[in-house]
Write a protein that holds these residues in place. Structure first.
Motif, mmCIF file in Angstrom:
data_model
loop_
_atom_site.group_PDB
_atom_site.id
_atom_site.type_symbol
_atom_site.label_atom_id
_atom_site.label_comp_id
_atom_site.label_asym_id
_atom_site.label_seq_id
_atom_site.Cartn_x
_atom_site.Cartn_y
_atom_site.Cartn_z
ATOM 1 N N ARG A 55 0.832 -1.210 0.000
ATOM 2 C CA ARG A 55 0.000 0.000 0.000
ATOM 3 C C ARG A 55 0.858 1.247 0.000
ATOM 4 O O ARG A 55 2.038 1.229 0.387
ATOM 5 C CB ARG A 55 -0.912 0.025 1.228
ATOM 6 C CG ARG A 55 -0.178 0.215 2.552
ATOM 7 C CD ARG A 55 -1.146 0.301 3.726
ATOM 8 N NE ARG A 55 -0.456 0.504 4.996
ATOM 9 C CZ ARG A 55 -0.152 1.686 5.518
ATOM 10 N NH1 ARG A 55 -0.462 2.803 4.862
ATOM 11 N NH2 ARG A 55 0.470 1.788 6.681
ATOM 12 N N ASP A 56 0.257 2.373 -0.451
ATOM 13 C CA ASP A 56 0.934 3.660 -0.319
ATOM 14 C C ASP A 56 0.594 4.238 1.054
ATOM 15 O O ASP A 56 0.056 3.547 1.924
ATOM 16 C CB ASP A 56 0.600 4.594 -1.482
ATOM 17 C CG ASP A 56 -0.850 5.073 -1.501
ATOM 18 O OD1 ASP A 56 -1.570 4.892 -0.495
ATOM 19 O OD2 ASP A 56 -1.271 5.652 -2.527
ATOM 20 N N THR A 86 5.961 0.841 -2.926
ATOM 21 C CA THR A 86 5.579 1.450 -4.192
ATOM 22 C C THR A 86 4.852 0.431 -5.067
ATOM 23 O O THR A 86 4.991 -0.788 -4.878
ATOM 24 C CB THR A 86 6.804 1.972 -4.963
ATOM 25 O OG1 THR A 86 7.534 0.858 -5.506
ATOM 26 C CG2 THR A 86 7.723 2.787 -4.059
ATOM 27 N N THR A 87 4.105 0.935 -6.031
ATOM 28 C CA THR A 87 3.462 0.038 -6.988
ATOM 29 C C THR A 87 4.480 -0.853 -7.692
ATOM 30 O O THR A 87 4.295 -2.071 -7.750
ATOM 31 C CB THR A 87 2.630 0.855 -7.996
ATOM 32 O OG1 THR A 87 1.403 1.235 -7.365
ATOM 33 C CG2 THR A 87 2.314 0.064 -9.253
ATOM 34 N N THR A 106 -3.804 1.624 -3.522
ATOM 35 C CA THR A 106 -3.406 2.989 -3.861
ATOM 36 C C THR A 106 -4.371 3.552 -4.892
ATOM 37 O O THR A 106 -4.848 2.817 -5.750
ATOM 38 C CB THR A 106 -1.985 3.054 -4.436
ATOM 39 O OG1 THR A 106 -1.693 4.400 -4.870
ATOM 40 C CG2 THR A 106 -1.820 2.138 -5.641
ATOM 41 N N SER A 108 -3.220 6.035 -6.708
ATOM 42 C CA SER A 108 -2.257 6.704 -7.575
ATOM 43 C C SER A 108 -2.299 8.221 -7.391
ATOM 44 O O SER A 108 -2.067 8.715 -6.302
ATOM 45 C CB SER A 108 -2.513 6.298 -9.036
ATOM 46 O OG SER A 108 -1.450 6.679 -9.859
ATOM 47 N N ASP A 255 2.129 6.594 -5.418
ATOM 48 C CA ASP A 255 2.550 5.190 -5.468
ATOM 49 C C ASP A 255 3.817 4.980 -6.295
ATOM 50 O O ASP A 255 4.230 3.852 -6.536
ATOM 51 C CB ASP A 255 1.422 4.291 -5.971
ATOM 52 C CG ASP A 255 1.056 4.540 -7.424
ATOM 53 O OD1 ASP A 255 1.140 5.698 -7.859
ATOM 54 O OD2 ASP A 255 0.666 3.580 -8.125
#
Length: 471
Positions: A55-56, A86-87, A106, A108, A255
């Motif tokens: 997750r962010d 991060t993604t 996230t 984004s 993210d």
């Protein structure tokens, strides 16, 4: 309250009266659908499926994660929770974990009151359109089967994947740590109070950057400015670069899959030109095709053809870019929103590998970021948007616009793109927001703005015409 269901994932607002947003009930519904889809498609049916979760720093992240994890466990799926990540880190973790999929929690670049479930397959890539439709059908039918208590999934936590991701980047042949270290760069980082505030400075230190000035890097989830890394949201970054006499400014979204850069003079390098510069560097060292989406700058096509290579355009959306990259064996690709996809590492937008490759390019170039930017053809993009009314039939609108501009080359792969001599305009429905986007590009900003405004006027006229015909 807003909930958007698409192959890009399930995205919505948090809070309100529980009607129409990303509520706990909706999270359970779509996490259940994803868990069901994963179990149907897992390769090893003799073992429990495994899903990676990250997750962010959004304020709603912990509660959304807890619901997602609990739901997957109830479906008999083991979970690897890699924490705040991060993604692209979640994407690289999935194959390393030999997992059957992953969910990134996230939204984004959306504001802090939004969150989302980004859904990945066993390769660590976004699920395909076909898979997305299958998953949404499962959710609509409620085809869920929970396991008995003795078969519940198990949860393990693993916070090592950020460093593993960085290690993978540092090992890439075109990431030149020695050259970066020799330049003694001073870099300002704006991570909009999310996970990039932890990860980007960590990467820069290991790349050998001499001085790092963090702003908005505390991962509180209380974004200090609008989350999208656009020029109007990076004013403080620009000022700080000049004030600190820095070599460069780096901005990422919450993210960390989008990268924007600020030159040493405080001017924007241009989010569209992140991919152009990185692609230029790759093509100088390895010949091959490039890919970006239909809404991205034509500068990438110019740079690619100058290198004697071939350029391809895809529909908007990371999954579409990746599909075109694989089809055309591209050595680099991405999207003009600062999304760099470097297949030698993985097929996903990754601001971290973008940073490492750009700094290698800048260090070997040996001059300032502004001078590097001046070596690329200048095109200017104008972006507008129209809120979607429930009664607006966007397909009829696009058909009316296409008829109006039928003398010009039109591309209908994704919405409608109209090409003029040295300009283009692209109209399409957003996958992540209830809007229609109008993107225009020209060699002059005024021309691009005028073209975008003209198409907005055309859309209004077509909408009025259809309204009259309906009455």
């Amino acid at each position: 309250m807003t909930l958007i269901k698409s192959i890009s994932g399930i995205r919505g607002t948090i809070g309100g009266n529980g009607d129409g947003g990303l509520t706990p009930a909706e999270i359970v519904k779509y996490a259940s659908a994803y868990g069901t889809w994963v179990k149907r498609n897992q390769k090893g049916k003799d073992k429990k499926a495994r899903v990676v979760i990250g997750r962010d720093a959004r304020i709603s992240g912990p509660f959304v994660r807890d619901i997602v994890v609990g739901t997957l466990v109830a479906h008999g799926i083991d979970v690897t929770d890699i924490g705040m990540a991060t993604t692209p880190t979640v994407e690289v973790a999935i194959p390393l974990e030999k997992a059957d999929g992953g969910i990134i929690i996230t939204a984004s670049h959306n504001p802090k009151n939004w969150n989302a479930l980004k859904l990945l397959n066993s390769k660590g890539e976004f699920i395909s359109e076909a898979d997305g439709k299958e998953l949404l059908a499962i959710a609509d039918k409620g085809e869920f089967q929970l396991v008995q208590v003795g078969s519940l999934g198990e949860v393990k936590k693993d916070d090592t994947y950020t460093q593993k991701h960085i290690d993978m980047i540092l090992k890439l042949p075109l990431v030149d740590v020695k050259a970066i270290k020799a330049k003694k760069f001073k870099i300002v980082v704006d991570a909009v109070n999310s996970v990039g505030g932890i990860v980007v400075p960590q990467l820069l230190q290991q790349l050998g950057v001499e001085t790092i000035f963090p702003i908005f890097c505390e991962p509180t989830g209380n974004f200090s400015h609008e989350a999208e890394p656009l020029p109007e949201n990076l004013i403080e970054l620009s000022k700080t670069v000049v004030k600190k006499n820095a070599s460069l400014g780096i901005a990422v979204d919450p993210d960390v899959d989008r990268l924007a850069l600020v030159c040493e003079d405080g001017e924007m390098f241009g989010e569209e030109y992140t991919l152009v510069a990185v692609s230029d560097y790759i093509l100088k060292n390895k010949k091959g095709s490039t890919v970006s989406n239909l809404s991205s700058t034509q500068a990438l096509k110019v740079v690619t053809q100058k290198a004697g290579c071939e350029y391809f355009a895809s529909a908007v959306g990371e999954v579409n870019v990746v599909e075109a990259m694989k089809k055309n064996n591209a050595v680099i690709g991405g999207e003009g929103n600062g999304g760099v996809i470097y297949p030698e590492l993985h097929y996903g937008r990754d601001a971290l590998v973008g940073i490492a490759l750009f700094l290698s390019h800048l260090a070997l170039y040996g001059k300032s970021a502004s001078l590097l930017r001046s070596t690329y053809p200048s095109f200017y993009i104008s972006k507008k948007k129209i809120e979607l009314r429930p009664d607006l039939d966007i397909e009829k609108v696009l058909k009316g616009i296409k008829e109006k501009y039928k003398k010009y080359p039109c591309n209908t792969v994704d919405g409608l793109k109209i090409e003029f001599d040295n300009e283009w305009v692209h109209l399409r429905r957003s996958n992540t927001e209830p809007i229609v986007r109008i993107i225009a590009e020209s060699a002059h900003q005024t021309t691009a703005d005028n073209l975008a405004n003209k198409l907005m006027q055309d859309i209004s006229e077509v909408v009025k015409k259809h309204a009259v015909e309906m009455n």
